[in-house]
Scaffold this motif. Structure first.
Motif, mmCIF file in Angstrom:
data_model
loop_
_atom_site.group_PDB
_atom_site.id
_atom_site.type_symbol
_atom_site.label_atom_id
_atom_site.label_comp_id
_atom_site.label_asym_id
_atom_site.label_seq_id
_atom_site.Cartn_x
_atom_site.Cartn_y
_atom_site.Cartn_z
ATOM 1 N N GLU A 185 39.181 50.281 43.906
ATOM 2 C CA GLU A 185 40.013 50.821 42.976
ATOM 3 C C GLU A 185 40.866 49.903 42.669
ATOM 4 N N HIS A 186 41.042 48.751 41.643
ATOM 5 C CA HIS A 186 41.256 48.256 40.454
ATOM 6 C C HIS A 186 40.896 48.866 38.939
ATOM 7 N N PHE B 171 41.191 41.219 44.604
ATOM 8 C CA PHE B 171 40.420 42.972 44.022
ATOM 9 C C PHE B 171 39.726 43.788 44.404
ATOM 10 N N ASP C 286 45.982 48.232 35.726
ATOM 11 C CA ASP C 286 46.588 47.522 37.265
ATOM 12 C C ASP C 286 46.560 46.020 36.557
ATOM 13 N N TYR D 69 50.035 47.855 44.318
ATOM 14 C CA TYR D 69 49.203 47.806 44.020
ATOM 15 C C TYR D 69 49.210 46.384 45.109
ATOM 16 N N LEU E 48 37.913 42.380 34.695
ATOM 17 C CA LEU E 48 39.662 41.793 35.626
ATOM 18 C C LEU E 48 39.801 40.643 35.986
ATOM 19 N N PHE F 58 46.599 43.805 45.985
ATOM 20 C CA PHE F 58 45.578 42.744 45.454
ATOM 21 C C PHE F 58 45.948 41.789 46.801
#
Length: 388
Positions: A360-361, A357, A365, A4, A269, A6
């Protein structure tokens, strides 16, 4: 194990469309665009179209768009290039204490060389400059104010429109804004901003590394950092990187077309992550409390008293990639200069991580990230006072 990523403030992945465009251009258009033969003129036509596209997306005129190697060069060219055109002495410049190293170190270098007198403005606990402090710092020798748009560590958005209105009252003073973390993330009106120089870097918005842009208000000349063939209206010599420039223009178009939808998604998010973090006492949030004062894609957290590289590597073992400070300063073990300027103590400023971010998140996630932050906090608890 899934990973992942970030760390979009450090660098963002290129969309496949941009990769395909750049690959094709490297195969077909390798000629020097300064050459007079057809292959050269065809390459220059591609550069011209890319410049027109960038100008349209940024709301600028064609001659106001300069292509550079990235944000660091753009920032240095704006500051040093302007000073090279400013004849009178002494010269005074104003910067914030939370600037990217390519502005902060540039200003400090010029001060050390005796080329300028430097005023470093204070910021509040959110990292914001008070426009009133800018007005108060201006004096008759002032030639430049440099305040970034979005902070690269905390995501704090500076009041550049208000600062621009103040600077516009003084015809002799130019206003530079580092927009590297802002392009494609927050709104910006070049024509009405009062900004004279605006820096950007392609790999922060889905373009390739090694190419960037500098908007220069029409009528302003800069002394070049590099002597050479006089490309870019004599302000930035060097053979133009045609594939990278075209790829940047395409990435910018895609980024700007999605900007408003991206902002809405990323704020969602961000809200979810902050709600999770609020349930984990070990973590504290750094930066602006009001969402309106921060960019949507950045969250800065601290685990006070813990060395950040310990946190980074614990998350890395879980397949989660985040950053500490600016990527340009991430190998430094010193407390964050930005957080110290915001009034945080050394423990909090030393134990900070940056989460940023990308497109794609998803909420899923963020839930996964929150789970790993809980796990890391639990594992770090026994180490709090050991300095490990």
């Amino acid at each position: 194990m899934n990973t992942y990523y970030f760390d979009h403030c450090a660098s963002s992945p290129m969309p496949q469309m941009v990769i395909d465009t750049m690959t094709e251009l490297m195969k077909l258009h390798y000629a020097n665009p300064s050459s007079l033969h057809k292959a050269g003129t065809d390459a220059m036509k591609l550069v011209d179209r890319a410049r027109a596209s960038v100008a349209e997306r940024m709301g600028a005129k064609l001659r106001e768009v300069l292509f550079t190697s990235g944000g660091t060069e753009s920032n240095n060219l704006a500051i040093k290039g302007l000073l090279g055109q400013t004849g009178r002495s002494p010269k005074h410049i104003i910067v914030s204490p939370v600037e990217h190293p390519s502005v902060h170190e540039c200003a400090r270098q010029l001060e050390a060389e005796g080329a300028v007198e430097l005023t470093v403005l204070p910021v509040d606990s959110a990292g914001r400059v008070d426009p009133g402090d800018v007005a108060a710092a201006i004096r008759k020798e002032t030639v430049l104010v440099s305040v970034m748009h979005v902070n690269n560590e905390t995501g704090t958005v500076q009041p550049i429109e208000e600062i621009g209105r103040i600077v516009r009252k003084h015809a002799r003073i130019r206003f530079h804004v580092d927009g590297v973390q802002a392009i494609g993330k927050v709104p910006f009106d070049w024509k009405g901003s009062g900004v004279d120089f605006y820096s950007g870097s392609a790999h922060k918005f889905g373009g390739p590394k090694g190419v960037g842009l500098l908007l220069v208000k029409e009528g302003i000349e800069l002394s070049p950092l590099l002597s050479g063939g006089g490309q870019e209206n004599g302000m930035r010599s060097g053979t133009l990187n045609v594939p990278a420039i075209v790829a940047m223009s395409q990435a910018l178009r895609l980024s700007m077309e999605r900007r408003e939808a991206r902002r809405a998604t990323m704020y969602e998010l961000r809200r979810r992550l902050l709600a999770i973090v609020a349930e984990i006492p070990a973590w504290v949030v750094n930066g602006a409390a009001d969402e309106r004062d921060t960019a949507p894609h950045v969250v800065n957290l601290s685990y006070p008293g813990m060395r950040p590289e310990v946190i980074i590597h614990m998350l890395e073992r879980e397949g989660v990639y985040v950053s500490t400070q600016s990527a340009c300063s991430s190998k430094s073990l010193k407390p964050s200069r930005v957080l110290l300027a915001m009034g945080y103590d050394a423990d909090r400023s030393s134990g900070s991580i940056r989460i940023s971010f990308g497109d794609e998140h998803s909420i899923r996630d963020i839930e996964h990230l929150g789970e790993k932050l809980r796990s890391v906090a639990a594992d770090l608890k026994p180490l709090e006072r050991t300095g490990k």
